[in-house]
Scaffold this active site. Sequence first.
Site, short mmCIF file in Angstrom:
data_model
loop_
_atom_site.label_atom_id
_atom_site.label_comp_id
_atom_site.label_asym_id
_atom_site.label_seq_id
_atom_site.Cartn_x
_atom_site.Cartn_y
_atom_site.Cartn_z
N ASP A 38 60.56 23.05 46.64
CA ASP A 38 60.02 22.08 45.69
C ASP A 38 61.18 21.53 44.87
O ASP A 38 62.23 22.15 44.76
CB ASP A 38 58.98 22.72 44.77
CG ASP A 38 57.97 21.71 44.24
OD1 ASP A 38 56.83 21.67 44.73
OD2 ASP A 38 58.34 20.92 43.34
N ASN A 91 54.68 18.79 53.17
CA ASN A 91 53.57 18.44 52.31
C ASN A 91 53.96 17.75 51.01
O ASN A 91 53.13 17.08 50.39
CB ASN A 91 52.81 19.76 52.03
CG ASN A 91 51.89 19.66 50.86
OD1 ASN A 91 50.83 19.05 50.96
ND2 ASN A 91 52.29 20.23 49.73
N TYR A 162 52.01 3.72 48.72
CA TYR A 162 51.41 5.00 49.14
C TYR A 162 50.76 4.84 50.51
O TYR A 162 50.98 5.66 51.41
CB TYR A 162 50.40 5.45 48.08
CG TYR A 162 49.92 6.87 48.25
CD1 TYR A 162 50.71 7.95 47.87
CD2 TYR A 162 48.66 7.15 48.78
CE1 TYR A 162 50.27 9.26 48.02
CE2 TYR A 162 48.21 8.45 48.93
CZ TYR A 162 49.02 9.51 48.56
OH TYR A 162 48.58 10.81 48.71
N LYS A 166 51.73 6.81 54.02
CA LYS A 166 50.79 7.73 54.64
C LYS A 166 50.36 7.25 56.03
O LYS A 166 50.13 8.08 56.92
CB LYS A 166 49.58 7.95 53.73
CG LYS A 166 49.95 8.63 52.39
CD LYS A 166 50.62 9.98 52.60
CE LYS A 166 50.85 10.74 51.31
NZ LYS A 166 51.45 12.08 51.53
#
Length: 301
Positions: A38, A91, A162, A166
């Site tokens: 992260d 992710n 976005y 995606k």
Amino acid sequence: MIADFKGKTAVLTGAASGFGLECARIGARLGMKLVLVDVQADALEQAAAEVTALGASVMARQVDVSDAAAMQALAQEVQAGFGAPHLVFNNAGVGSGGLIWENSLADWEWVMGVNLWGVIHGVRVFTPMMLEAAQKDPHYQGHIVNTASMAGLLTPPNMGIYNVTKHAVVSLSETLYQDLALVSDQISASVLCPYFVPTGINQSERNRPASMAEETPSKSQLIGQAMISKAVGSGKVSAAEVAQKVFAAVQAGQFYIYSHPQALGNVQQRMEAIVTGHNPPDPFAARPEVGAQLRQALREI
Ligand SMILES: NC(=O)c1ccc[n+]([C@@H]2O[C@H](COP(=O)([O-])OP(=O)(O)OC[C@H]3O[C@@H](n4cnc5c(N)ncnc54)[C@H](O)[C@@H]3O)[C@@H](O)[C@H]2O)c1
């Protein structure tokens, strides 16, 4: 497909919050070795302490997934520490709103960097390592899960960057699935397409790098942010339930993972418009008042 998770290694990006953290919790409970990745140091430290307390062997690394060299270095460390991973969960992601022509170059670079390049790097650095492990060991099983979104199957307005990232992640993942099937029966892939789920995604700006100049958000960006915040905040499915679905899908070798299968009617309508040559359907057909509100807000001076 992975039949049994015990003793296997999982690399999870965006592991300090939301879906990544919930998958880390499940992995720890299943006896997996965990690599937590992260960009947010404090949350990562907390996540690592939590899953270590559950008994997992943990490697926690503060890495920006959009940084090619850092991802390469991460892969080498994983290889040296745990060997080839069995589960890779690409992710990490950030949200963004606004009319598509109003987004700045910095907006495009940041969101494309995390949401798309992060997945590209994860696939680039870990897949060859996994294929090598599969060649050496006929019992090795590996699986890559990439997080896209329902926004990868639909085109909701006022959140264009976005959507672009995606859709690209869905395409990348479908291709990865097909390419892997050409060369191995031991490694496969899935794509996670969640709808609105309460996580930290509506506060994504917290991790925008200082180098990606913060500009004053445009009106459409503020409106987009408020709408996304409201939709995410009122989501009824939890991140923990989505994480359960991820593990069930990996075990079953299921490619598409949905948090809200009931929302797929919108995907069907979009596909029907594509194959019949009709114009894109009204994204607010089921909730016209939301569309009316958005149009009014964007047209007000
Ligand atoms: N929550 C939703 O409604 C929803 C819906 C569809 C898709 N998604 C996707 O799910 C994924 C996970 O998001 P979430 O909802 O759990 O949000 P979240 O904000 O709770 O978690 C995302 C994590 O990614 C990390 N991150 C951000 N930039 C990074 C970078 N450059 N490098 C490494 N890590 C970074 C954040 O620090 C955070 O811990 C994202 O790809 C998001 O686009 C979420």
